[in-house]
Design an enzyme around this catalytic site. Structure first.
Site, PDB file in Angstrom:
ATOM      1  N   ASP A   1      91.836 -18.385 -16.856  1.00 53.13           N
ATOM      2  CA  ASP A   1      93.007 -18.073 -17.472  1.00 53.13           C
ATOM      3  C   ASP A   1      93.970 -17.919 -16.295  1.00 53.13           C
ATOM      4  OD1 ASP A   1      92.224 -15.581 -16.551  1.00 53.13           O
ATOM      5  OD2 ASP A   1      92.701 -14.500 -18.528  1.00 53.13           O
ATOM      6  N   SER A   2      93.745 -18.185 -15.040  1.00 49.76           N
ATOM      7  CA  SER A   2      94.718 -18.103 -14.076  1.00 49.76           C
ATOM      8  C   SER A   2      95.707 -19.405 -14.314  1.00 49.76           C
ATOM      9  CB  SER A   2      94.075 -18.191 -12.766  1.00 49.76           C
ATOM     10  OG  SER A   2      93.009 -19.169 -12.605  1.00 49.76           O
TER      11      SER A   2
ATOM     12  N   ASP B   1      87.624 -19.423 -19.760  1.00 47.46           N
ATOM     13  CA  ASP B   1      87.667 -17.965 -19.937  1.00 47.46           C
ATOM     14  C   ASP B   1      88.460 -17.732 -21.461  1.00 47.46           C
ATOM     15  OD1 ASP B   1      87.557 -16.366 -17.839  1.00 47.46           O
ATOM     16  OD2 ASP B   1      89.390 -16.880 -16.727  1.00 47.46           O
TER      17      ASP B   1
ATOM     18  N   LYS C   1      83.593 -16.896 -20.446  1.00 48.32           N
ATOM     19  CA  LYS C   1      83.611 -15.721 -19.574  1.00 48.32           C
ATOM     20  C   LYS C   1      85.008 -14.931 -20.185  1.00 48.32           C
ATOM     21  CE  LYS C   1      86.131 -15.505 -15.287  1.00 48.32           C
ATOM     22  NZ  LYS C   1      86.931 -14.737 -15.381  1.00 48.32           N
TER      23      LYS C   1
ATOM     24  N   GLU D   1      86.797 -10.551 -19.621  1.00 47.85           N
ATOM     25  CA  GLU D   1      86.788  -9.355 -18.785  1.00 47.85           C
ATOM     26  C   GLU D   1      86.429  -8.343 -19.447  1.00 47.85           C
ATOM     27  OE1 GLU D   1      90.895  -9.528 -17.185  1.00 47.85           O
ATOM     28  OE2 GLU D   1      90.747 -11.656 -16.411  1.00 47.85           O
TER      29      GLU D   1
ATOM     30  N   GLU E   1      85.770  -8.818  -9.039  1.00 48.36           N
ATOM     31  CA  GLU E   1      86.957  -9.150  -8.535  1.00 48.36           C
ATOM     32  C   GLU E   1      87.675  -8.120  -7.491  1.00 48.36           C
ATOM     33  OE1 GLU E   1      89.740 -11.428 -10.776  1.00 48.36           O
ATOM     34  OE2 GLU E   1      91.256 -11.375  -9.397  1.00 48.36           O
TER      35      GLU E   1
HETATM   36  O1  KIV Z   1      91.129 -17.109 -13.905  1.00 42.84           O
HETATM   37  C1  KIV Z   1      90.565 -17.174 -13.051  1.00 42.84           C
HETATM   38  O2  KIV Z   1      90.896 -17.827 -12.140  1.00 42.84           O
HETATM   39  C2  KIV Z   1      89.575 -16.118 -12.618  1.00 42.84           C
HETATM   40  C3  KIV Z   1      89.148 -15.994 -11.438  1.00 42.84           C
HETATM   41  C4  KIV Z   1      90.079 -15.314 -10.423  1.00 42.84           C
HETATM   42  C5  KIV Z   1      87.612 -15.303 -11.069  1.00 42.84           C
HETATM   43  O3  KIV Z   1      89.268 -15.141 -13.494  1.00 42.84           O
END
Ligand code: KIV
Length: 273
Positions: free
Chosen positions: A53-54, A92, A122, A124, A191
């Site tokens: 989600d980055s 994510d 994934k 959080e 992280e």
């Molecule tokens: O969204 C992302 O890029 C991440 C990484 C920083 C692990 O969750």
């Protein structure tokens, strides 16, 4: 520079990541968000591609990861999946699609799996999202956990600084890591936490622990592609190693093109019909 290229061309699975940890082979993981880049990352031999989600930051230009939607993530995941043959692809779940209601979490995860064809998701958090994790796992969807600095909670933390430096937060992280393993997560991202803490978690768990800013004592490393390729000039945390300066390389190429157009050097006789 010595180059390690994956000789095993079989598709990477969650099971194979567990085997890699057991035999001490470190796991390489990088983000990708589009077809072209994902193809390059996969062909380079990356073990895991994270459609993170980055994307909210590096693709959409948002300050945080909060605004990105499930539809956006599915768009990125679908593009990546068209290019990838070998790497395990993780997508994510974005902010707001799994935290409040475990049934909604399952619907979100199913949409990702059905619409992108990705291998797993994934999300959080620890105990506070355990119901969502259990429900997603009960549908046969592999889940990767993410603890430590969890950017979707930036408004609670108030800062992107190192997490779990104090005893209480470190103990909570250790408890959450064990809980995620017990629930059935196949791997865990840690992280921006102290290296000693990450090493301890990795040694206590049998599932692979993949670090970003978590030191060398974990089972693998993940970075954001735009950061490690030097596309992001302004982002220089201590943990980041830049493997290229694509910002400069691209700027040079773009300026050469502009100059060639202006001076009528491009196109030449051989570049026209
Ligand atoms: O969204 C992302 O890029 C991440 C990484 C920083 C692990 O969750």
């Amino acid at each position: 520079m010595s180059v390690h290229i994956a000789e095993d061309t079989r598709k990477v699975t969650t099971h194979r990541l567990t085997e890699m940890k057991a035999r001490g082979e470190k796991i390489s993981m990088l983000t990708a968000y589009d077809y072209t880049m994902a193809g390059i990352v996969d062909q380079a031999g990356m073990d895991v591609i994270l459609v993170g989600d980055s994307a909210s930051n590096v693709m959409a230009g948002n300050v945080t990861t909060l605004p990105i939607t499930l539809d956006h993530m599915i768009y990125h995941g679908t593009s990546v999946m068209k290019a990838v043959k070998r790497a395990l692809v993780v997508v994510d779940l974005p902010f707001g699609t799994y935290q409040g209601d475990s049934k909604e979490a399952l619907v979100s995860a199913i949409r990702v799996m059905k619409e992108t064809g990705a291998d797993c998701i994934k999300l959080e958090g620890g105990a506070e999202v355990s119901e969502s994790i259990a429900r997603i796992l009960s549908a046969g969807i592999p889940v990767m956990g993410h603890l430590g600095l969890t950017p979707q909670s930036i408004n609670k933390f108030g800062t992107y600084s190192v997490r779990a430096k104090e005893e209480k937060e470190a103990q909570q992280l250790i408890d959450d890591a064990h809980l995620l393993e017990k629930l059935g997560c196949f791997a865990l991202v840690l992280e921006k936490i102290p290296a000693a803490l990450a090493t301890r978690v990795s040694s206590e768990l049998t599932i692979p622990v993949i670090g970003i800013g978590a030191g060398a004592g974990v089972d693998g490393q993940v970075l954001v592609m735009h950061d490690m390729l030097g596309l992001n000039k302004g982002f220089s945390p201590k943990f980041l190693r830049r493997y290229a300066d694509l910002h400069t390389a691209m700027t040079d190429a773009l300026q050469a093109y502009i100059s060639d157009v202006k001076t009528q050097d491009f196109p030449n006789q051989n570049e026209q019909y």
